[in-house]
Design a protein around this motif. Structure first.
Motif, mmCIF file in Angstrom:
data_model
loop_
_atom_site.group_PDB
_atom_site.id
_atom_site.type_symbol
_atom_site.label_atom_id
_atom_site.label_comp_id
_atom_site.label_asym_id
_atom_site.label_seq_id
_atom_site.Cartn_x
_atom_site.Cartn_y
_atom_site.Cartn_z
ATOM 1 N N ALA A 41 0.599 -1.170 -0.122
ATOM 2 C CA ALA A 41 -0.084 -0.063 0.047
ATOM 3 C C ALA A 41 0.874 1.430 -0.040
ATOM 4 N N MET A 42 2.040 1.339 0.549
ATOM 5 C CA MET A 42 3.120 2.276 0.786
ATOM 6 C C MET A 42 3.593 2.563 -0.414
ATOM 7 N N VAL A 44 2.574 2.393 -3.432
ATOM 8 C CA VAL A 44 1.715 3.034 -4.527
ATOM 9 C C VAL A 44 1.973 4.462 -4.212
ATOM 10 N N LEU A 45 1.996 4.824 -3.231
ATOM 11 C CA LEU A 45 2.034 6.265 -2.922
ATOM 12 C C LEU A 45 3.659 6.856 -3.107
ATOM 13 N N ARG A 46 4.589 5.992 -2.376
ATOM 14 C CA ARG A 46 5.868 6.320 -2.400
ATOM 15 C C ARG A 46 6.749 5.192 -2.854
ATOM 16 N N ARG A 117 3.021 2.452 6.503
ATOM 17 C CA ARG A 117 1.900 3.428 5.819
ATOM 18 C C ARG A 117 2.285 4.734 6.624
ATOM 19 N N ALA A 120 5.195 6.519 4.639
ATOM 20 C CA ALA A 120 4.945 7.378 3.496
ATOM 21 C C ALA A 120 4.405 8.587 3.407
ATOM 22 N N GLN A 121 3.598 9.039 4.585
ATOM 23 C CA GLN A 121 2.898 10.261 4.691
ATOM 24 C C GLN A 121 3.825 11.124 5.534
ATOM 25 N N GLN A 122 4.869 10.488 6.408
ATOM 26 C CA GLN A 122 5.553 11.491 7.155
ATOM 27 C C GLN A 122 6.846 10.757 7.340
#
Length: 161
Positions: A41-42, A44-46, A117, A120-122
């Motif tokens: 899942a991570m 996909v974003l990063r 997860r 990936a955001q921080q």
């Protein structure tokens, strides 16, 4: 056979050997699968953080190695004629490493999933995730240490069969 060396004594040693590898590999498999889902899942974003975020999967795999080590050592001490004391100690050693590996694998999986997860955001959360993973991994290491100590005591029985 005497009361101290029944024919079923090796069964307990074999069950200790089995418990060590099965439970620790259950924990390793759960930790790998759960943190692998978070890694996917991570990714996909990063995708640039993929190699950095694979740490929980590697740490979960180490849990299985702990069970393998104790399982091999217990199997080395199995004999056709052995004291019941030895069988019980081998069972305890297998359960110690197996169940602590199961718990450590669960912890690594849950922390790894949420941690990658969040990373990936921080990205600054990475070090905190690693510290929590280390504390989860050391639970399996405690079981390994106890299992190794117990296995060395298994040959110390005063009963000769």
């Amino acid at each position: 056979m005497t009361d101290y060396c029944p024919v079923y004594a090796p069964f307990f040693g074999a069950m200790g050997c089995t418990a060590a590898i099965v439970f620790s590999c259950f924990g390793a498999a759960y930790g790998t699968a759960k943190s692998g889902v978070g890694l996917s899942a991570m990714g996909v974003l990063r995708p640039d953080l993929m190699m950095k975020a694979i740490v929980p999967v590697v740490m979960a795999g180490i849990i299985g190695i702990y069970g393998l080590v104790v399982s091999v050592l217990i199997s080395d001490g199995l004999k056709m004629k052995m004291a019941l004391y030895t069988g019980f100690i081998q069972l305890g050693a297998g359960l110690a490493v197996g169940l602590s590996g199961l718990a450590a694998g669960f912890a690594i999986g849950i922390v790894g999933d949420a941690g990658v997860r969040a990373t990936a955001q921080q990205p600054r959360l990475f070090v905190g995730m690693i510290l929590i993973l280390i504390f989860a991994e050391v639970l399996g290491l405690y079981g390994l240490i106890v299992g190794l100590i117990l296995n060395t005591k298994a040959t110390g029985g005063d009963v000769q069969c």
